[in-house]
Write an enzyme that holds these catalytic residues in place. Structure first.
Site, PDB file in Angstrom:
ATOM      1  N   ARG A 118     -22.740 -15.660  31.461  1.00  0.00           N
ATOM      2  CA  ARG A 118     -22.504 -14.253  31.804  1.00  0.00           C
ATOM      3  C   ARG A 118     -23.854 -13.546  31.942  1.00  0.00           C
ATOM      4  NH1 ARG A 118     -21.356  -9.362  28.001  1.00  0.00           N
ATOM      5  NH2 ARG A 118     -21.030  -7.799  29.604  1.00  0.00           N
TER       6      ARG A 118
ATOM      7  N   ASN B 119     -16.485  -7.309  23.221  1.00  0.00           N
ATOM      8  CA  ASN B 119     -17.734  -7.600  22.507  1.00  0.00           C
ATOM      9  C   ASN B 119     -17.535  -7.204  21.059  1.00  0.00           C
ATOM     10  OD1 ASN B 119     -18.758  -8.198  25.000  1.00  0.00           O
ATOM     11  ND2 ASN B 119     -20.200  -6.488  25.092  1.00  0.00           N
TER      12      ASN B 119
ATOM     13  N   HIS C 180     -24.498  -3.169  33.541  1.00  0.00           N
ATOM     14  CA  HIS C 180     -24.895  -3.274  32.131  1.00  0.00           C
ATOM     15  C   HIS C 180     -26.028  -2.266  31.923  1.00  0.00           C
ATOM     16  CE1 HIS C 180     -24.818  -6.159  28.489  1.00  0.00           C
ATOM     17  NE2 HIS C 180     -25.640  -5.190  28.155  1.00  0.00           N
TER      18      HIS C 180
ATOM     19  N   GLU D 259     -19.234 -11.075  24.192  1.00  0.00           N
ATOM     20  CA  GLU D 259     -20.462 -11.072  23.372  1.00  0.00           C
ATOM     21  C   GLU D 259     -20.083 -11.185  21.905  1.00  0.00           C
ATOM     22  OE1 GLU D 259     -23.115  -7.703  23.800  1.00  0.00           O
ATOM     23  OE2 GLU D 259     -22.905  -7.754  25.993  1.00  0.00           O
TER      24      GLU D 259
HETATM   25  O1  IFM Z   1     -28.025  -6.176  23.272  1.00  0.00           O
HETATM   26  C1  IFM Z   1     -26.777  -5.564  23.261  1.00  0.00           C
HETATM   27  C2  IFM Z   1     -26.082  -5.752  24.589  1.00  0.00           C
HETATM   28  O2  IFM Z   1     -26.842  -5.271  25.639  1.00  0.00           O
HETATM   29  C3  IFM Z   1     -24.769  -5.031  24.588  1.00  0.00           C
HETATM   30  N1  IFM Z   1     -23.969  -5.375  23.443  1.00  0.00           N
HETATM   31  C4  IFM Z   1     -24.605  -5.356  22.150  1.00  0.00           C
HETATM   32  C5  IFM Z   1     -25.889  -6.129  22.182  1.00  0.00           C
HETATM   33  C6  IFM Z   1     -26.558  -6.124  20.785  1.00  0.00           C
HETATM   34  O3  IFM Z   1     -26.825  -4.827  20.383  1.00  0.00           O
END
Ligand code: IFM
Length: 459
Positions: A78, A295, A122, A366
């Site tokens: 990803r 996430n 993003h 994530e």
């Molecule tokens: O690094 C970030 C990412 O860009 C988006 N989700 C959380 C991660 C950790 O803070």
């Protein structure tokens, strides 16, 4: 028998990154400025004055990074596409060199047997669009759909999985009310308008991706599991506000086609007196999705707190609506985040209970931890805490699947140490260490552990 959690056949393991955090090459091949260039170059906003100008130099080193992914054995990668590489000013001409870069990356991944999963946004909004109002204005959502159509026309035949937005909560609330993310605004109505226009942008982008005939379309939300600090009614009310601000503001319109029924209690006249919502918007936002990206990092322990600022515009700022407290009895990561893997199971099970069949299959897009890694003289990192974090969260994820949640994939955050936004390069989330002075990549113990875990899934 290994102690690795086992997942159903076909479950996808991956790794994730994002453009501004790793690419560098900020001034190359026609890329325009993004709000994160502006923010990081403003003195005092990012730790150590760090910027994404060079980052992990992935723009030039992507073949080496794809080789690491191949060796890791992941089925999917990803990454995100930098909008200002494609439409440098946010509106106007398309930059073919930007498209060429992602096309090369996609071909490299496919040649390595890895399925690309592309995130369209993003957080690196073209600065030109911020200058015209950013996410506060509807035009940005419309430009986002146009950019999506351009990217999908070029890559849609080779990229099977598409994510419209990453963590719109951060874009809207950290960006436009708390001010800790670009563009660094501290507004009330502006943040609520931004949240709405992000949702509209998502809906329009879903349509553009469907028109392009891509295989799978979804969105990634950073859903939070909120726990009251005490059993008091005030703390439980604070949890409702936090839930509205973090989760329901997205899940209700996207999954249920309605606005949260707690929004008036949370935002009062700021939401009821708004004029940015239009008839038909909910239908647009509530388009069917093939998957929901989630996430997840940590639970948030919420306590009631009086407004620390009396300005009603600040009523939207999460840090002004409740207090986040430490979680007793558990380890906290280098971000100060409590490690409580069972809350990961809880979040997913609750989500399923809340939305039932309206919840599409889930991909964990994530999950990972920042740790104070110490590199040995040869650069190796024995990151035992990160290994435990990953093992325990994967075990918790397996428990959610056993409890009936349809989870199809898991992407570790992150492949590489990278630019952790306002924390700069101080916080390391990678399973591969990046020595920023030399750009040398050194797989950590967690990389080797994840590699063995993936290999152990084979029958
Ligand atoms: O690094 C970030 C990412 O860009 C988006 N989700 C959380 C991660 C950790 O803070």
């Amino acid at each position: 028998m290994s102690d690795f959690p086992r997942f159903p056949p076909g479950f996808v393991f991956g790794a994730a990154t994002a453009s501004y955090q790793i690419e560098g090459a900020a001034y190359e091949d026609g890329r325009g400025p993004s709000i994160w260039d502006t923010y990081s170059h403003t003195p005092g906003l990012v730790a150590n004055g760090d910027t994404g100008d060079v980052a992990c130099d992935h723009y030039h080193r992507y073949p080496e990074d794809v080789a690491l992914l191949k060796d890791l054995g992941v089925g999917s990668y990803r990454f995100s596409i930098a909008w200002p590489r494609i439409v440098p000013d946010g509106t106007g001409p398309v930059n073919p060199k930007g498209l060429d870069f992602y096309s090369r990356l996609v071909d490299e991944l496919l040649a390595a047997g890895i399925e690309p999963a592309a995130t369209l946004y993003h957080w690196d909004l073209p600065q030109g669009l911020e200058d015209r109002g950013g996410w506060r204005v509807r035009e940005t959502a419309e430009r986002f759909a146009e950019y999506t159509a351009v990217v999908a026309a070029r890559l849609g035949d080779r990229v099977p999985r598409w994510i419209t937005l990453n963590e719109p909560w951060c874009s809207a609330f950290l960006g436009y009310s708390v001010g800790r993310h670009a563009p660094g605004a501290r507004e009330g109505r502006g943040a609520l308008a931004a949240a709405h226009h992000l949702l509209v942008g998502h809906g329009l982008a879903v349509q553009a991706l469907r028109d392009a005939g891509v295989r799978e379309v979804g969105i990634t939300l950073n859903l939070d599991h909120h726990l009251p600090a005490t059993g008091s009614a005030a703390d439980r009310d604070a949890v409702v506000r936090a839930d509205t601000l973090h989760n329901l503001v997205w899940t209700e319109p996207i999954l249920a086609g309605r606005y949260p029924d707690t929004e008036e209690d949370t935002w009062g006249e700021l939401i009821t007196g708004q004029d940015f919502r239009r008839d038909g918007d909910l239908e647009l936002i509530h388009r069917p999705l093939d998957f929901l990206g989630v996430n997840y990092y940590r639970p948030i322990v919420v306590a009631d707190a009086p407004y620390r600022e009396s300005d009603p515009a600040r009523r939207v700022a999460t840090d002004n609506r409740y207090a986040e407290t430490a979680m007793p009895g558990v380890r906290h990561t280098a971000m100060g985040w409590p490690v409580a893997p069972e809350t990961f199971t809880g979040l997913l099970v609750d989500l399923k209970e809340q939305y039932g069949d309206a919840l599409p299959p889930v991909h964990i897009t994530e999950n990972g931890s920042a740790e104070d890694d110490e590199a040995g003289p040869d650069g190796t990192v024995h990151d035992t805490d990160r290994v435990s974090y990953l093992r325990d969260h994967l075990t918790a994820l397996r428990a959610a699947i056993d409890a009936g949640v349809d989870v199809r994939g898991y992407y570790v955050w992150s492949l590489l140490d990278n630019f952790e936004w306002a924390f700069g390069y101080d916080k390391r989330f990678g399973i591969v260490r990046v020595d920023y002075a030399t750009q040398r990549r050194i797989p950590k113990d967690s990389y080797h552990w994840y590699r063995r875990m993936i290999a152990a899934q084979r029958p």
